[in-house]
Design a protein around this motif. Structure first.
Motif, PDB file in Angstrom:
ATOM      1  N   VAL A  81       0.523  -9.751   8.914  1.00 22.27           N
ATOM      2  CA  VAL A  81      -0.111  -9.506   7.609  1.00 22.27           C
ATOM      3  C   VAL A  81      -0.853  -8.175   7.629  1.00 22.27           C
ATOM      4  O   VAL A  81      -0.754  -7.381   6.683  1.00 22.27           O
ATOM      5  CB  VAL A  81      -1.061 -10.675   7.238  1.00 22.27           C
ATOM      6  CG1 VAL A  81      -1.950 -10.320   6.061  1.00 22.27           C
ATOM      7  CG2 VAL A  81      -0.260 -11.933   6.946  1.00 22.27           C
ATOM      8  N   PHE A  82      -1.583  -7.905   8.694  1.00 23.05           N
ATOM      9  CA  PHE A  82      -2.288  -6.626   8.852  1.00 23.05           C
ATOM     10  C   PHE A  82      -1.311  -5.462   8.718  1.00 23.05           C
ATOM     11  O   PHE A  82      -1.561  -4.499   7.999  1.00 23.05           O
ATOM     12  CB  PHE A  82      -2.989  -6.600  10.217  1.00 23.05           C
ATOM     13  CG  PHE A  82      -3.277  -5.232  10.748  1.00 23.05           C
ATOM     14  CD1 PHE A  82      -4.280  -4.446  10.192  1.00 23.05           C
ATOM     15  CD2 PHE A  82      -2.541  -4.715  11.807  1.00 23.05           C
ATOM     16  CE1 PHE A  82      -4.545  -3.162  10.685  1.00 23.05           C
ATOM     17  CE2 PHE A  82      -2.799  -3.452  12.308  1.00 23.05           C
ATOM     18  CZ  PHE A  82      -3.801  -2.676  11.743  1.00 23.05           C
ATOM     19  N   ALA A  83      -0.180  -5.539   9.401  1.00 21.95           N
ATOM     20  CA  ALA A  83       0.805  -4.452   9.368  1.00 21.95           C
ATOM     21  C   ALA A  83       1.424  -4.308   7.976  1.00 21.95           C
ATOM     22  O   ALA A  83       1.595  -3.180   7.484  1.00 21.95           O
ATOM     23  CB  ALA A  83       1.885  -4.698  10.412  1.00 21.95           C
ATOM     24  N   ALA A  84       1.743  -5.410   7.338  1.00 20.98           N
ATOM     25  CA  ALA A  84       2.349  -5.347   6.006  1.00 20.98           C
ATOM     26  C   ALA A  84       1.373  -4.772   4.980  1.00 20.98           C
ATOM     27  O   ALA A  84       1.751  -3.937   4.145  1.00 20.98           O
ATOM     28  CB  ALA A  84       2.811  -6.738   5.580  1.00 20.98           C
TER      29      ALA A  84
ATOM     30  N   SER B 115      -0.400  -0.261   1.630  1.00 28.47           N
ATOM     31  CA  SER B 115      -1.527   0.542   1.143  1.00 28.47           C
ATOM     32  C   SER B 115      -1.245   2.037   1.253  1.00 28.47           C
ATOM     33  O   SER B 115      -1.928   2.843   0.623  1.00 28.47           O
ATOM     34  CB  SER B 115      -2.806   0.190   1.903  1.00 28.47           C
ATOM     35  OG  SER B 115      -2.728   0.641   3.232  1.00 28.47           O
ATOM     36  N   HIS B 116      -0.247   2.411   2.037  1.00 29.12           N
ATOM     37  CA  HIS B 116       0.123   3.823   2.175  1.00 29.12           C
ATOM     38  C   HIS B 116       1.434   4.125   1.456  1.00 29.12           C
ATOM     39  O   HIS B 116       2.099   5.111   1.765  1.00 29.12           O
ATOM     40  CB  HIS B 116       0.232   4.198   3.659  1.00 29.12           C
ATOM     41  CG  HIS B 116      -1.076   4.190   4.358  1.00 29.12           C
ATOM     42  ND1 HIS B 116      -2.032   5.162   4.177  1.00 29.12           N
ATOM     43  CD2 HIS B 116      -1.616   3.298   5.229  1.00 29.12           C
ATOM     44  CE1 HIS B 116      -3.087   4.888   4.922  1.00 29.12           C
ATOM     45  NE2 HIS B 116      -2.869   3.750   5.559  1.00 29.12           N
ATOM     46  N   ASP B 117       1.802   3.257   0.537  1.00 29.06           N
ATOM     47  CA  ASP B 117       3.041   3.409  -0.237  1.00 29.06           C
ATOM     48  C   ASP B 117       4.272   3.534   0.650  1.00 29.06           C
ATOM     49  O   ASP B 117       5.232   4.210   0.313  1.00 29.06           O
ATOM     50  CB  ASP B 117       2.945   4.613  -1.200  1.00 29.06           C
ATOM     51  CG  ASP B 117       1.896   4.399  -2.274  1.00 29.06           C
ATOM     52  OD1 ASP B 117       1.713   3.239  -2.680  1.00 29.06           O
ATOM     53  OD2 ASP B 117       1.274   5.387  -2.694  1.00 29.06           O
ATOM     54  N   GLU B 118       4.214   2.905   1.806  1.00 25.96           N
ATOM     55  CA  GLU B 118       5.373   2.830   2.685  1.00 25.96           C
ATOM     56  C   GLU B 118       6.062   1.503   2.419  1.00 25.96           C
ATOM     57  O   GLU B 118       5.461   0.564   1.896  1.00 25.96           O
ATOM     58  CB  GLU B 118       4.946   2.927   4.147  1.00 25.96           C
ATOM     59  CG  GLU B 118       4.312   4.247   4.504  1.00 25.96           C
ATOM     60  CD  GLU B 118       3.808   4.283   5.942  1.00 25.96           C
ATOM     61  OE1 GLU B 118       4.008   3.295   6.680  1.00 25.96           O
ATOM     62  OE2 GLU B 118       3.212   5.292   6.316  1.00 25.96           O
TER      63      GLU B 118
ATOM     64  N   GLY C 144       9.167  -2.605   6.465  1.00 29.91           N
ATOM     65  CA  GLY C 144       9.176  -2.018   7.795  1.00 29.91           C
ATOM     66  C   GLY C 144       7.936  -2.349   8.597  1.00 29.91           C
ATOM     67  O   GLY C 144       7.595  -1.641   9.545  1.00 29.91           O
ATOM     68  N   PHE C 145       7.272  -3.435   8.239  1.00 35.32           N
ATOM     69  CA  PHE C 145       5.998  -3.776   8.884  1.00 35.32           C
ATOM     70  C   PHE C 145       6.149  -4.028  10.378  1.00 35.32           C
ATOM     71  O   PHE C 145       5.195  -3.862  11.121  1.00 35.32           O
ATOM     72  CB  PHE C 145       5.326  -4.969   8.194  1.00 35.32           C
ATOM     73  CG  PHE C 145       6.049  -6.266   8.335  1.00 35.32           C
ATOM     74  CD1 PHE C 145       5.707  -7.159   9.325  1.00 35.32           C
ATOM     75  CD2 PHE C 145       7.071  -6.606   7.464  1.00 35.32           C
ATOM     76  CE1 PHE C 145       6.363  -8.365   9.459  1.00 35.32           C
ATOM     77  CE2 PHE C 145       7.735  -7.806   7.593  1.00 35.32           C
ATOM     78  CZ  PHE C 145       7.389  -8.681   8.585  1.00 35.32           C
TER      79      PHE C 145
ATOM     80  N   VAL D  76     -10.104   1.255  10.856  1.00 35.63           N
ATOM     81  CA  VAL D  76      -9.617   0.199   9.959  1.00 35.63           C
ATOM     82  C   VAL D  76      -8.973  -0.929  10.755  1.00 35.63           C
ATOM     83  O   VAL D  76      -9.231  -2.113  10.494  1.00 35.63           O
ATOM     84  CB  VAL D  76      -8.636   0.780   8.915  1.00 35.63           C
ATOM     85  CG1 VAL D  76      -7.927  -0.325   8.155  1.00 35.63           C
ATOM     86  CG2 VAL D  76      -9.372   1.701   7.954  1.00 35.63           C
ATOM     87  N   ALA D  77      -8.146  -0.584  11.732  1.00 34.24           N
ATOM     88  CA  ALA D  77      -7.484  -1.613  12.537  1.00 34.24           C
ATOM     89  C   ALA D  77      -8.501  -2.455  13.298  1.00 34.24           C
ATOM     90  O   ALA D  77      -8.363  -3.678  13.383  1.00 34.24           O
ATOM     91  CB  ALA D  77      -6.499  -0.960  13.514  1.00 34.24           C
ATOM     92  N   THR D  78      -9.525  -1.813  13.835  1.00 37.33           N
ATOM     93  CA  THR D  78     -10.557  -2.544  14.575  1.00 37.33           C
ATOM     94  C   THR D  78     -11.272  -3.541  13.668  1.00 37.33           C
ATOM     95  O   THR D  78     -11.470  -4.701  14.037  1.00 37.33           O
ATOM     96  CB  THR D  78     -11.565  -1.560  15.205  1.00 37.33           C
ATOM     97  OG1 THR D  78     -10.856  -0.679  16.082  1.00 37.33           O
ATOM     98  CG2 THR D  78     -12.647  -2.290  15.972  1.00 37.33           C
ATOM     99  N   ILE D  79     -11.642  -3.091  12.479  1.00 38.81           N
ATOM    100  CA  ILE D  79     -12.362  -3.968  11.553  1.00 38.81           C
ATOM    101  C   ILE D  79     -11.469  -5.095  11.044  1.00 38.81           C
ATOM    102  O   ILE D  79     -11.839  -6.277  11.099  1.00 38.81           O
ATOM    103  CB  ILE D  79     -12.949  -3.154  10.382  1.00 38.81           C
ATOM    104  CG1 ILE D  79     -14.047  -2.231  10.897  1.00 38.81           C
ATOM    105  CG2 ILE D  79     -13.467  -4.075   9.278  1.00 38.81           C
ATOM    106  CD1 ILE D  79     -14.510  -1.186   9.899  1.00 38.81           C
ATOM    107  N   VAL D  80     -10.288  -4.740  10.557  1.00 37.54           N
ATOM    108  CA  VAL D  80      -9.402  -5.759   9.974  1.00 37.54           C
ATOM    109  C   VAL D  80      -8.956  -6.764  11.021  1.00 37.54           C
ATOM    110  O   VAL D  80      -9.016  -7.983  10.787  1.00 37.54           O
ATOM    111  CB  VAL D  80      -8.187  -5.103   9.275  1.00 37.54           C
ATOM    112  CG1 VAL D  80      -7.173  -6.146   8.841  1.00 37.54           C
ATOM    113  CG2 VAL D  80      -8.645  -4.279   8.084  1.00 37.54           C
TER     114      VAL D  80
END
Length: 140
Positions: free
Chosen positions: A16-19, A24-27, A31-32, A95-99
């Protein structure tokens, strides 16, 4: 087998974090797995390390276990990303650390809180006598 439910929850949350990150970056969110794979490997290592630590937490759903998994997942995931030729810029690390902290430790904290509340409610229910426990001829 007692580790499996916690591992599955953690895997889903990393996915979910990756998706969310890709979207959020319009990617392309499809491809998560490209974003998630380093963190999934580090997540597996985190669970193994938590299980092997001396004086380790015995329950994979404990907050302490989740903290070990979180730290290893973030640090290991970033290291694997960099070693594989991807980037790990400061905003992404923050962001990754917090999420991942909220995800991997958060569900365990909520579970611990609910377990404590349930245990307290059960203890209180056991200590309060029911009306039927008093004989009719005794004063209350």
């Amino acid at each position: 087998m007692r580790y499996l439910p916690a591992v599955i929850v953690d895997i889903v949350l990393v996915l979910v974090f990756a998706a969310i990150g890709r979207a959020s970056h319009d990617e392309n969110p499809a491809g998560f797995l490209l974003t998630a794979w380093p963190f999934l490997i580090a997540l597996a290592v985190g669970h193994v390390l938590a299980a092997l630590l001396p004086g380790r937490p015995r329950r994979p759903w404990s907050v302490l276990w989740g903290t070990v998994v979180w730290v290893v997942t973030v640090a290991g995931g970033m290291l694997i990303r960099v070693l594989s030729g991807d980037t790990a810029e400061a905003p992404f690390i923050i962001v990754a650390t917090i999420v991942l902290g909220v995800f991997l430790v958060g569900w365990r904290a909520i579970t611990a809180l609910l377990r404590r509340r349930r245990a307290a409610a059960e203890a209180q229910a056991d200590s309060v006598p029911l009306e039927d426990e008093y004989p009719d001829d005794l004063p209350r």
